[in-house]
Design a protein around this motif. Sequence first.
Motif, PDB file in Angstrom:
ATOM      1  N   ALA A  60       0.852  -1.193   0.000  1.00 45.05           N
ATOM      2  CA  ALA A  60       0.000   0.000   0.000  1.00 45.05           C
ATOM      3  C   ALA A  60       0.883   1.237   0.000  1.00 45.05           C
ATOM      4  O   ALA A  60       2.021   1.179   0.462  1.00 45.05           O
ATOM      5  CB  ALA A  60      -0.912  -0.002   1.224  1.00 45.05           C
ATOM      6  N   PRO A  61       0.385   2.355  -0.511  1.00 45.71           N
ATOM      7  CA  PRO A  61       1.195   3.579  -0.471  1.00 45.71           C
ATOM      8  C   PRO A  61       1.604   3.900   0.970  1.00 45.71           C
ATOM      9  O   PRO A  61       0.764   3.988   1.856  1.00 45.71           O
ATOM     10  CB  PRO A  61       0.260   4.649  -1.034  1.00 45.71           C
ATOM     11  N   LEU A  65       6.565  -3.322   2.022  1.00 43.58           N
ATOM     12  CA  LEU A  65       6.946  -3.935   0.751  1.00 43.58           C
ATOM     13  C   LEU A  65       7.021  -5.438   0.995  1.00 43.58           C
ATOM     14  O   LEU A  65       7.426  -5.879   2.071  1.00 43.58           O
ATOM     15  CB  LEU A  65       8.301  -3.403   0.283  1.00 43.58           C
ATOM     16  N   ALA A  66       6.643  -6.221   0.011  1.00 42.83           N
ATOM     17  CA  ALA A  66       6.622  -7.675   0.162  1.00 42.83           C
ATOM     18  C   ALA A  66       7.509  -8.334  -0.885  1.00 42.83           C
ATOM     19  O   ALA A  66       7.494  -7.951  -2.047  1.00 42.83           O
ATOM     20  CB  ALA A  66       5.206  -8.208   0.041  1.00 42.83           C
ATOM     21  N   VAL A  88       7.667 -12.407   2.611  1.00 40.87           N
ATOM     22  CA  VAL A  88       8.510 -11.722   3.583  1.00 40.87           C
ATOM     23  C   VAL A  88       8.225 -10.229   3.438  1.00 40.87           C
ATOM     24  O   VAL A  88       8.469  -9.659   2.378  1.00 40.87           O
ATOM     25  CB  VAL A  88      10.005 -12.020   3.348  1.00 40.87           C
ATOM     26  N   PHE A  89       7.694  -9.614   4.503  1.00 36.57           N
ATOM     27  CA  PHE A  89       7.345  -8.201   4.473  1.00 36.57           C
ATOM     28  C   PHE A  89       8.466  -7.376   5.094  1.00 36.57           C
ATOM     29  O   PHE A  89       9.059  -7.777   6.090  1.00 36.57           O
ATOM     30  CB  PHE A  89       6.036  -7.950   5.217  1.00 36.57           C
ATOM     31  N   ARG A 143       6.989   1.431  -6.884  1.00 40.56           N
ATOM     32  CA  ARG A 143       6.377   1.808  -5.606  1.00 40.56           C
ATOM     33  C   ARG A 143       5.145   2.664  -5.891  1.00 40.56           C
ATOM     34  O   ARG A 143       5.140   3.485  -6.801  1.00 40.56           O
ATOM     35  CB  ARG A 143       7.357   2.589  -4.738  1.00 40.56           C
ATOM     36  N   LYS A 144       4.115   2.472  -5.105  1.00 34.66           N
ATOM     37  CA  LYS A 144       2.867   3.187  -5.337  1.00 34.66           C
ATOM     38  C   LYS A 144       2.981   4.687  -5.082  1.00 34.66           C
ATOM     39  O   LYS A 144       2.180   5.453  -5.597  1.00 34.66           O
ATOM     40  CB  LYS A 144       1.755   2.578  -4.482  1.00 34.66           C
ATOM     41  N   ASP A 145       3.976   5.098  -4.318  1.00 34.05           N
ATOM     42  CA  ASP A 145       4.156   6.522  -4.060  1.00 34.05           C
ATOM     43  C   ASP A 145       5.235   7.150  -4.950  1.00 34.05           C
ATOM     44  O   ASP A 145       5.671   8.267  -4.707  1.00 34.05           O
ATOM     45  CB  ASP A 145       4.486   6.762  -2.585  1.00 34.05           C
TER      46      ASP A 145
END
Length: 158
Positions: A60-61, A65-66, A88-89, A143-145
């Motif tokens: 999610a923004p 990260l996974a 793995v997060f 990346r979402k951002d």
Amino acid sequence: MQGRLSAWLVKHGLVHRSLGFDYQGIETLQIKPEDWHSIAVILYVYGYNYLRSQCAYDVAPGGLLASVYHLTRIEYGIDQPEEVCIKVFAPRRNPRIPSIFWVWKSADFQERESYDMLGIFYDNHPRLKRILMPESWIGWPLRKDYIAPNFYEIQDAY
């Protein structure tokens, strides 16, 4: 719901979290980054001798990260190999995950691509550098951002 591998890991005191099964019935487990390398070695010894794929995504923004690993247990004379999905997060501010290059060599380019697109640093990876983007590229495009830089592509006119 706990699968065969999750039950085996619990029996041997290995810390993880079961995330259930996907639509194909493949067991999905969550492993903490600090436990990932030792569990990866244990899974290899247990028989998961093939890394089918490794990928990464932005949850999610501004979130986690996974890094996702699809492992397969291939044995002679078995028609349907056993599979498992490991997630793995890592935190966005310092996304560091131990590299499993030394366990499964096929993780080389896959971990490099995850680094290049999302900025996940794989500790102890022998050649962790950009593979798709130029070395001078700033930021992590998937990346979402991510904010794309202002540039115009010059195209050949035919």
